[in-house]
Design a protein around this motif. Structure first.
Motif, PDB file in Angstrom:
ATOM      1  N   VAL A   3       0.739  -1.199   0.011  1.00 22.63           N
ATOM      2  CA  VAL A   3       0.165  -0.152   0.060  1.00 22.63           C
ATOM      3  C   VAL A   3       0.934   1.145   0.038  1.00 22.63           C
ATOM      4  O   VAL A   3       0.575   2.114  -0.834  1.00 22.63           O
ATOM      5  CB  VAL A   3      -0.993   0.108   1.290  1.00 22.63           C
ATOM      6  CG1 VAL A   3      -1.473   1.263   1.300  1.00 22.63           C
ATOM      7  CG2 VAL A   3      -2.051  -1.017   0.951  1.00 22.63           C
ATOM      8  N   PHE A   4       1.925   1.274   1.062  1.00 22.92           N
ATOM      9  CA  PHE A   4       2.780   2.248   0.919  1.00 22.92           C
ATOM     10  C   PHE A   4       3.404   2.704  -0.268  1.00 22.92           C
ATOM     11  O   PHE A   4       3.346   3.879  -0.841  1.00 22.92           O
ATOM     12  CB  PHE A   4       3.855   2.312   2.080  1.00 22.92           C
ATOM     13  CG  PHE A   4       3.279   2.659   3.437  1.00 22.92           C
ATOM     14  CD1 PHE A   4       2.855   3.917   3.690  1.00 22.92           C
ATOM     15  CD2 PHE A   4       3.494   1.783   4.373  1.00 22.92           C
ATOM     16  CE1 PHE A   4       2.300   4.285   4.675  1.00 22.92           C
ATOM     17  CE2 PHE A   4       3.214   2.075   5.748  1.00 22.92           C
ATOM     18  CZ  PHE A   4       2.470   3.208   5.835  1.00 22.92           C
ATOM     19  N   ARG A   5       3.974   1.583  -0.989  1.00 20.59           N
ATOM     20  CA  ARG A   5       4.726   1.471  -2.354  1.00 20.59           C
ATOM     21  C   ARG A   5       3.697   2.282  -3.188  1.00 20.59           C
ATOM     22  O   ARG A   5       3.872   3.223  -3.957  1.00 20.59           O
ATOM     23  CB  ARG A   5       5.167   0.089  -2.611  1.00 20.59           C
ATOM     24  CG  ARG A   5       6.317   0.419  -3.587  1.00 20.59           C
ATOM     25  CD  ARG A   5       6.935  -1.058  -4.009  1.00 20.59           C
ATOM     26  NE  ARG A   5       7.478  -1.668  -2.827  1.00 20.59           N
ATOM     27  CZ  ARG A   5       7.178  -3.170  -2.418  1.00 20.59           C
ATOM     28  NH1 ARG A   5       6.522  -3.884  -3.205  1.00 20.59           N
ATOM     29  NH2 ARG A   5       7.811  -3.545  -1.409  1.00 20.59           N
ATOM     30  N   GLN A   6       2.553   1.732  -3.304  1.00 19.48           N
ATOM     31  CA  GLN A   6       1.395   2.366  -4.311  1.00 19.48           C
ATOM     32  C   GLN A   6       1.373   3.774  -4.012  1.00 19.48           C
ATOM     33  O   GLN A   6       1.220   4.586  -4.937  1.00 19.48           O
ATOM     34  CB  GLN A   6       0.024   1.558  -4.153  1.00 19.48           C
ATOM     35  CG  GLN A   6       0.086   0.208  -4.820  1.00 19.48           C
ATOM     36  CD  GLN A   6      -0.935  -0.696  -4.730  1.00 19.48           C
ATOM     37  OE1 GLN A   6      -1.997  -0.203  -4.086  1.00 19.48           O
ATOM     38  NE2 GLN A   6      -0.934  -2.083  -4.666  1.00 19.48           N
ATOM     39  N   ILE A   7       1.312   4.336  -2.751  1.00 17.59           N
ATOM     40  CA  ILE A   7       0.898   5.510  -2.432  1.00 17.59           C
ATOM     41  C   ILE A   7       2.313   6.491  -2.880  1.00 17.59           C
ATOM     42  O   ILE A   7       1.927   7.383  -3.641  1.00 17.59           O
ATOM     43  CB  ILE A   7       0.774   5.865  -0.794  1.00 17.59           C
ATOM     44  CG1 ILE A   7      -0.546   5.335  -0.638  1.00 17.59           C
ATOM     45  CG2 ILE A   7       0.957   7.436  -0.630  1.00 17.59           C
ATOM     46  CD1 ILE A   7      -0.568   5.495   1.014  1.00 17.59           C
ATOM     47  N   LEU A   8       3.432   5.942  -2.683  1.00 16.37           N
ATOM     48  CA  LEU A   8       4.557   6.518  -3.335  1.00 16.37           C
ATOM     49  C   LEU A   8       4.388   6.895  -4.927  1.00 16.37           C
ATOM     50  O   LEU A   8       4.800   7.780  -5.268  1.00 16.37           O
ATOM     51  CB  LEU A   8       5.840   5.935  -2.666  1.00 16.37           C
ATOM     52  CG  LEU A   8       6.119   6.230  -1.217  1.00 16.37           C
ATOM     53  CD1 LEU A   8       7.458   5.218  -0.687  1.00 16.37           C
ATOM     54  CD2 LEU A   8       6.406   7.596  -0.792  1.00 16.37           C
ATOM     55  N   GLU A   9       4.124   5.490  -5.345  1.00 17.10           N
ATOM     56  CA  GLU A   9       4.050   5.612  -6.622  1.00 17.10           C
ATOM     57  C   GLU A   9       3.229   6.669  -7.517  1.00 17.10           C
ATOM     58  O   GLU A   9       3.460   7.369  -8.159  1.00 17.10           O
ATOM     59  CB  GLU A   9       3.646   4.200  -7.258  1.00 17.10           C
ATOM     60  CG  GLU A   9       3.857   3.812  -8.607  1.00 17.10           C
ATOM     61  CD  GLU A   9       5.334   3.866  -9.011  1.00 17.10           C
ATOM     62  OE1 GLU A   9       5.777   4.415  -9.985  1.00 17.10           O
ATOM     63  OE2 GLU A   9       6.246   3.272  -8.019  1.00 17.10           O
ATOM     64  N   LEU A  10       1.985   6.751  -6.515  1.00 20.04           N
ATOM     65  CA  LEU A  10       1.021   7.751  -7.168  1.00 20.04           C
ATOM     66  C   LEU A  10       1.731   9.031  -7.179  1.00 20.04           C
ATOM     67  O   LEU A  10       1.423   9.956  -7.840  1.00 20.04           O
ATOM     68  CB  LEU A  10      -0.323   7.460  -6.235  1.00 20.04           C
ATOM     69  CG  LEU A  10      -1.083   6.583  -6.535  1.00 20.04           C
ATOM     70  CD1 LEU A  10      -2.275   6.326  -5.701  1.00 20.04           C
ATOM     71  CD2 LEU A  10      -1.729   6.714  -8.170  1.00 20.04           C
TER      72      LEU A  10
END
Ligand SMILES: *[C@@H]1O[C@H](CO)[C@@H](O)[C@H](O)[C@H]1NC(C)=O
Ligand SMILES: *[C@@H]1O[C@H](CO)[C@@H](O)[C@H](O)[C@H]1NC(C)=O
Ligand SMILES: *[C@@H]1O[C@H](CO)[C@@H](O)[C@H](O)[C@H]1NC(C)=O
Ligand SMILES: *[C@@H]1O[C@H](CO)[C@@H](O)[C@H](O)[C@H]1NC(C)=O
Ligand SMILES: *[C@@H]1O[C@H](CO)[C@@H](O)[C@H](O)[C@H]1NC(C)=O
Length: 339
Positions: A71-78
């Protein structure tokens, strides 16, 4: 009464029995000594179950951790994509303004040859419109001999509601700070094609003729509103650039009325009608009363942060005190202008 005490005692006894009963299996295991194999099989299977449960738990918590990580990785990606997008928008904007610049240089050249042959004075964008300049963009106003004002670069809006508007303020990119001192607000700052304040002396000069003020607002949802004042003037520096407005019309609500009849304040010149130092509190230069019903020179907040602060670019009658707008333009033209 007696019955109740009896039941309590009975309950106590049964609890006691239960407690001793619970110990029975252990005792039975210890005392009656069943065949060795059976005992150890039971224990072993219990141990396996415990081990299985433990590993299951570990597995679950591990899974939860990796889920969180994902989830964190996705947030960072976004977030990164967002920044890249913003970068591209800025790039496009600068390319656009480069092209715009070239068009404007041609406009200026035309204008210079026009002023040399014309006897009519050019005061503002409305005069230019009168000379058939119909393209919105940057123009250079000649110096004003009477006021001793130097030549001035302005941005003309030749389209909105008949055109002929001289911009006195714009917020749209958000990289220019509007927390400035008296002198900077007096002379103006920023970039005429981007975010800027034209300067109180220039606004005074423009509004010496009876003028209309038009304020255009845009929010982060892409909606637009406007407020127009049929009468608008500011005093000169000796009068602290005091604001006078009248005859509101529009669909944004009248959030400048509260600032009517007030002097201009900046972080180093507190002319407001308040114990608080409004210009420092609201981080801008404006006609602060005590303090704001609008704050068009407040702090630019990007999407996501725009609903959380009281010192943003606000217009209370539309979005209240904590919503910072995405885009603002303030423009003037003479009363009675005929397109
Ligand atoms: C323990 O887990 C293994 C494999 O995960 C399974 O084959 C076995 O039946 C489980 N034992 C018990 C007692 O749940
Ligand atoms: C406001 O509008 C009215 C009606 O058009 C006009 O008579 C009046 O002079 C205006 N007031 C100012 C201060 O311009
Ligand atoms: C506004 O400024 C003028 C002089 O610059 C001053 O005489 C006047 O009292 C001020 N008004 C207020 C309300 O502070
Ligand atoms: C602003 O003040 C002037 C002078 O006191 C007054 O004539 C005008 O009607 C006021 N404007 C508004 C919008 O109240
Ligand atoms: C604006 O924000 C302030 C401080 O965070 C809060 O006290 C106030 O209730 C908010 N007002 C509105 C209308 O949301």
């Amino acid at each position: 009464m007696a019955k109740i005490s009896f039941s309590i005692i009975a309950l106590g006894i049964s609890l006691l029995l239960l407690e001793t009963g619970a110990q029975n299996p252990k005792k039975r295991l210890a005392t009656s000594k069943p065949p060795k194999g059976q005992c150890c099989d039971e224990v072993r299977s219990l141990k396996v179950q415990v081990a299985n449960l433990t590993s299951l738990l570990a597995e679950l918590s591990q899974k939860q951790k990796t889920d969180m990580k994902n989830v964190f990785r996705q947030i960072l990606e976004l977030d990164k994509q967002d920044q890249q997008l913003e970068g591209r928008v800025t790039e496009a904007e600068s390319k656009y303004s480069e092209i715009n610049n070239r068009v404007e240089i041609m406009q200026l050249q035309t204008l210079q040859s026009a002023t040399q042959t014309s006897s009519d004075a050019i005061y503002d964008c409305a005069s230019l419109y009168g000379k058939s300049y119909r393209i919105s963009g940057e123009y250079k106003l000649p110096k004003d001999e009477f006021l001793g004002a130097p030549e001035l670069s302005v941005y003309c809006d030749m389209e909105t509601n008949g055109g002929g508007w001289t911009l006195i303020q714009r917020r749209k990119i958000g990289l220019t700070s509007f927390s400035r001192d008296w002198k900077q607000y007096k002379n103006g700052f920023g970039s005429i094609r981007g975010d800027f304040w034209l300067g109180n002396d220039h606004i005074y000069r423009l509004t010496r003729q009876p003028s209309t003020l038009r304020i255009e607002l845009e929010d982060w949802e892409g909606q637009t509103r406007y407020a127009e004042y049929g009468f608008f003037t500011v005093g000169n520096e000796l009068n602290s650039y005091k604001l006078l407005i009248a005859n509101y019309s529009g669909n944004a609500g009248d959030s400048l009325r509260y600032h009517n009849n007030t002097n201009f304040s900046t972080m180093n010149r507190d002319n407001d009608k308040c114990v608080d130092d409004c210009a420092a509190l609201r981080k801008g230069g404006y006609w602060y009363n005590c303090c704001t019903d609008s704050n068009l020179n407040g702090v630019f907040h990007r999407y996501g942060a725009h609903t959380r602060s009281a010192e943003g670019i606000t217009w209370y009658a539309w979005h209240g005190p904590n919503y910072s707008l995405k885009r603002v333009e303030m423009k003037v033209r003479p009363v009675g202008f005929q397109p």
